[in-house]
Design a protein around this motif. Structure first.
Motif, PDB file in Angstrom:
ATOM      1  N   PRO A  56       0.948  -1.041   0.223  1.00  0.00           N
ATOM      2  CA  PRO A  56       0.084  -0.319  -0.153  1.00  0.00           C
ATOM      3  C   PRO A  56       1.452   1.352   0.559  1.00  0.00           C
ATOM      4  CG  PRO A  56      -1.020  -1.695   1.720  1.00  0.00           C
ATOM      5  CD  PRO A  56       0.772  -2.168   1.146  1.00  0.00           C
ATOM      6  N   GLY A  57       0.369   1.973  -1.045  1.00  0.00           N
ATOM      7  CA  GLY A  57       0.853   3.398  -1.273  1.00  0.00           C
ATOM      8  C   GLY A  57       2.043   3.402  -1.954  1.00  0.00           C
ATOM      9  N   ARG A  58       2.848   2.364  -2.395  1.00  0.00           N
ATOM     10  CA  ARG A  58       3.908   1.735  -3.110  1.00  0.00           C
ATOM     11  C   ARG A  58       4.207   1.496  -4.909  1.00  0.00           C
ATOM     12  NH1 ARG A  58       8.957  -0.012   0.207  1.00  0.00           N
ATOM     13  NH2 ARG A  58       8.476   1.593   1.707  1.00  0.00           N
ATOM     14  N   ASP A  59       4.056   2.089  -5.468  1.00  0.00           N
ATOM     15  CA  ASP A  59       4.560   2.395  -7.583  1.00  0.00           C
ATOM     16  C   ASP A  59       4.751   1.205  -7.540  1.00  0.00           C
ATOM     17  OD1 ASP A  59       2.217   4.249  -6.892  1.00  0.00           O
ATOM     18  OD2 ASP A  59       4.142   5.962  -7.341  1.00  0.00           O
ATOM     19  N   PHE A  60       4.835   0.395  -8.545  1.00  0.00           N
ATOM     20  CA  PHE A  60       5.786  -0.099  -9.713  1.00  0.00           C
ATOM     21  C   PHE A  60       5.887   0.147 -11.242  1.00  0.00           C
ATOM     22  CE2 PHE A  60       1.328  -0.828 -11.747  1.00  0.00           C
ATOM     23  CZ  PHE A  60       2.292  -1.289 -13.637  1.00  0.00           C
ATOM     24  N   ARG A  61       7.679  -0.060 -10.554  1.00  0.00           N
ATOM     25  CA  ARG A  61       8.037   0.330 -12.386  1.00  0.00           C
ATOM     26  C   ARG A  61       8.206  -0.386 -13.746  1.00  0.00           C
ATOM     27  NH1 ARG A  61      10.888   5.001 -13.442  1.00  0.00           N
ATOM     28  NH2 ARG A  61      11.071   5.611 -11.220  1.00  0.00           N
ATOM     29  N   LEU A  62       7.873   0.107 -14.677  1.00  0.00           N
ATOM     30  CA  LEU A  62       7.172  -0.520 -16.080  1.00  0.00           C
ATOM     31  C   LEU A  62       9.148   0.148 -16.909  1.00  0.00           C
ATOM     32  CD1 LEU A  62       6.631  -2.556 -18.206  1.00  0.00           C
ATOM     33  CD2 LEU A  62       5.661  -0.570 -19.287  1.00  0.00           C
ATOM     34  N   THR A  63      10.138  -0.613 -17.141  1.00  0.00           N
ATOM     35  CA  THR A  63      11.021  -0.339 -17.622  1.00  0.00           C
ATOM     36  C   THR A  63      11.009  -1.046 -19.045  1.00  0.00           C
ATOM     37  OG1 THR A  63      12.791   0.680 -15.683  1.00  0.00           O
ATOM     38  CG2 THR A  63      13.356   0.624 -18.121  1.00  0.00           C
ATOM     39  N   LEU A  64      11.376  -0.423 -20.751  1.00  0.00           N
ATOM     40  CA  LEU A  64      11.303  -0.840 -21.359  1.00  0.00           C
ATOM     41  C   LEU A  64      12.894  -0.783 -22.700  1.00  0.00           C
ATOM     42  CD1 LEU A  64       7.860  -0.585 -23.538  1.00  0.00           C
ATOM     43  CD2 LEU A  64       8.591  -2.193 -21.458  1.00  0.00           C
ATOM     44  N   THR A  65      13.454  -1.241 -22.859  1.00  0.00           N
ATOM     45  CA  THR A  65      14.671  -0.755 -22.892  1.00  0.00           C
ATOM     46  C   THR A  65      14.571  -2.138 -24.628  1.00  0.00           C
ATOM     47  OG1 THR A  65      16.137  -1.246 -21.176  1.00  0.00           O
ATOM     48  CG2 THR A  65      18.019  -0.864 -23.085  1.00  0.00           C
ATOM     49  N   LEU A  66      15.132  -1.486 -25.349  1.00  0.00           N
ATOM     50  CA  LEU A  66      16.294  -1.894 -26.245  1.00  0.00           C
ATOM     51  C   LEU A  66      17.541  -2.842 -26.400  1.00  0.00           C
ATOM     52  CD1 LEU A  66      14.372  -0.215 -29.665  1.00  0.00           C
ATOM     53  CD2 LEU A  66      13.990  -2.573 -29.139  1.00  0.00           C
ATOM     54  N   GLU A  67      18.017  -3.717 -26.346  1.00  0.00           N
ATOM     55  CA  GLU A  67      18.990  -4.250 -26.076  1.00  0.00           C
ATOM     56  C   GLU A  67      19.852  -3.969 -27.260  1.00  0.00           C
ATOM     57  OE1 GLU A  67      20.767  -5.356 -22.408  1.00  0.00           O
ATOM     58  OE2 GLU A  67      18.725  -3.904 -21.945  1.00  0.00           O
ATOM     59  N   ALA A  68      19.204  -4.750 -28.626  1.00  0.00           N
ATOM     60  CA  ALA A  68      20.002  -4.400 -29.656  1.00  0.00           C
ATOM     61  C   ALA A  68      18.604  -4.555 -30.416  1.00  0.00           C
ATOM     62  CB  ALA A  68      19.903  -6.097 -29.532  1.00  0.00           C
ATOM     63  N   ALA A  69      19.141  -4.259 -32.032  1.00  0.00           N
ATOM     64  CA  ALA A  69      18.246  -4.167 -32.741  1.00  0.00           C
ATOM     65  C   ALA A  69      16.552  -4.806 -32.745  1.00  0.00           C
ATOM     66  CB  ALA A  69      18.133  -4.127 -34.428  1.00  0.00           C
ATOM     67  N   ASP A  70      16.474  -5.893 -32.047  1.00  0.00           N
ATOM     68  CA  ASP A  70      15.313  -7.277 -32.215  1.00  0.00           C
ATOM     69  C   ASP A  70      14.784  -7.034 -30.767  1.00  0.00           C
ATOM     70  OD1 ASP A  70      17.604  -8.859 -32.700  1.00  0.00           O
ATOM     71  OD2 ASP A  70      16.675  -9.889 -33.713  1.00  0.00           O
ATOM     72  N   THR A  71      16.082  -7.554 -29.683  1.00  0.00           N
ATOM     73  CA  THR A  71      15.816  -7.549 -28.699  1.00  0.00           C
ATOM     74  C   THR A  71      14.848  -6.340 -27.457  1.00  0.00           C
ATOM     75  OG1 THR A  71      17.562  -8.652 -29.357  1.00  0.00           O
ATOM     76  CG2 THR A  71      16.997  -8.937 -26.591  1.00  0.00           C
ATOM     77  N   LEU A  72      13.670  -6.716 -27.116  1.00  0.00           N
ATOM     78  CA  LEU A  72      13.528  -5.782 -26.628  1.00  0.00           C
ATOM     79  C   LEU A  72      13.772  -6.113 -24.762  1.00  0.00           C
ATOM     80  CD1 LEU A  72      11.680  -3.811 -25.195  1.00  0.00           C
ATOM     81  CD2 LEU A  72       9.712  -5.052 -25.523  1.00  0.00           C
ATOM     82  N   ARG A  73      14.068  -5.580 -23.717  1.00  0.00           N
ATOM     83  CA  ARG A  73      14.270  -6.181 -21.876  1.00  0.00           C
ATOM     84  C   ARG A  73      12.677  -5.546 -21.406  1.00  0.00           C
ATOM     85  NH1 ARG A  73      17.746  -8.032 -18.251  1.00  0.00           N
ATOM     86  NH2 ARG A  73      17.266  -7.106 -16.017  1.00  0.00           N
ATOM     87  N   ILE A  74      12.004  -5.669 -20.775  1.00  0.00           N
ATOM     88  CA  ILE A  74      11.283  -5.421 -20.453  1.00  0.00           C
ATOM     89  C   ILE A  74      10.817  -5.361 -18.896  1.00  0.00           C
ATOM     90  CG2 ILE A  74       8.629  -6.252 -19.945  1.00  0.00           C
ATOM     91  CD1 ILE A  74       7.942  -7.647 -22.179  1.00  0.00           C
ATOM     92  N   GLU A  75      11.205  -5.149 -17.925  1.00  0.00           N
ATOM     93  CA  GLU A  75      11.466  -4.582 -16.861  1.00  0.00           C
ATOM     94  C   GLU A  75       9.865  -4.254 -15.863  1.00  0.00           C
ATOM     95  OE1 GLU A  75      14.668  -2.926 -15.838  1.00  0.00           O
ATOM     96  OE2 GLU A  75      16.146  -4.109 -16.522  1.00  0.00           O
TER      97      GLU A  75
END
Length: 129
Positions: A56-75
């Motif tokens: 309660p009272g805390r959020d979550f974080r979404l992070t998207l990063t292109l690691e290479a031209a065709d690789t997505l890192r989802i956090e």
């Protein structure tokens, strides 16, 4: 792209929408297989964050990063480091618990890292083709 979102169903829906928009900006249309897979993975990880990782009272974080031209890192990072995601077999009679099986099927690999002092980050790599 990194965004802090409320640990609510609305925050989870927004995470999915932001992911689709960001992928579109990077040249991966939302109606293609890559965009749809990424949207499903983000939706599942965000849903898990608000269901199992919510403080309660805390959020979550979404992070998207292109690691290479065709690789997505989802956090997706939340505040409940002691509640680790469990993948594995689910009984056919269970009504829930299959989300991480879907994440496993759609991504190249996924895992979890501690996020001190008390949180965790669930990450996944998705090849965009």
């Amino acid at each position: 792209m990194s965004q802090l979102l409320s640990s609510t169903p609305r925050g989870a829906r927004l995470a999915r929408l932001l992911a689709v928009q960001q992928l579109d900006r990077w040249g991966w249309p939302p109606t293609g297989a890559a965009g749809e897979s990424a949207a499903l993975v983000v939706a599942e990880l965000a849903s898990n964050a608000i269901t199992h990782g919510r403080v309660p009272g805390r959020d979550f974080r979404l992070t998207l990063t292109l690691e290479a031209a065709d690789t997505l890192r989802i956090e997706v990072a939340d505040s409940r480091g002691e509640r680790l995601p469990l993948g594995g077999a689910i009984a056919p009679t269970e009504e829930s618990g299959r989300g991480l099986l879907m994440v496993d099927a759609l991504t190249d690999r996924w895992g979890v890292e501690p996020r001190p002092p008390s949180g965790k980050t669930v990450w996944a790599y998705l090849t965009l083709r």
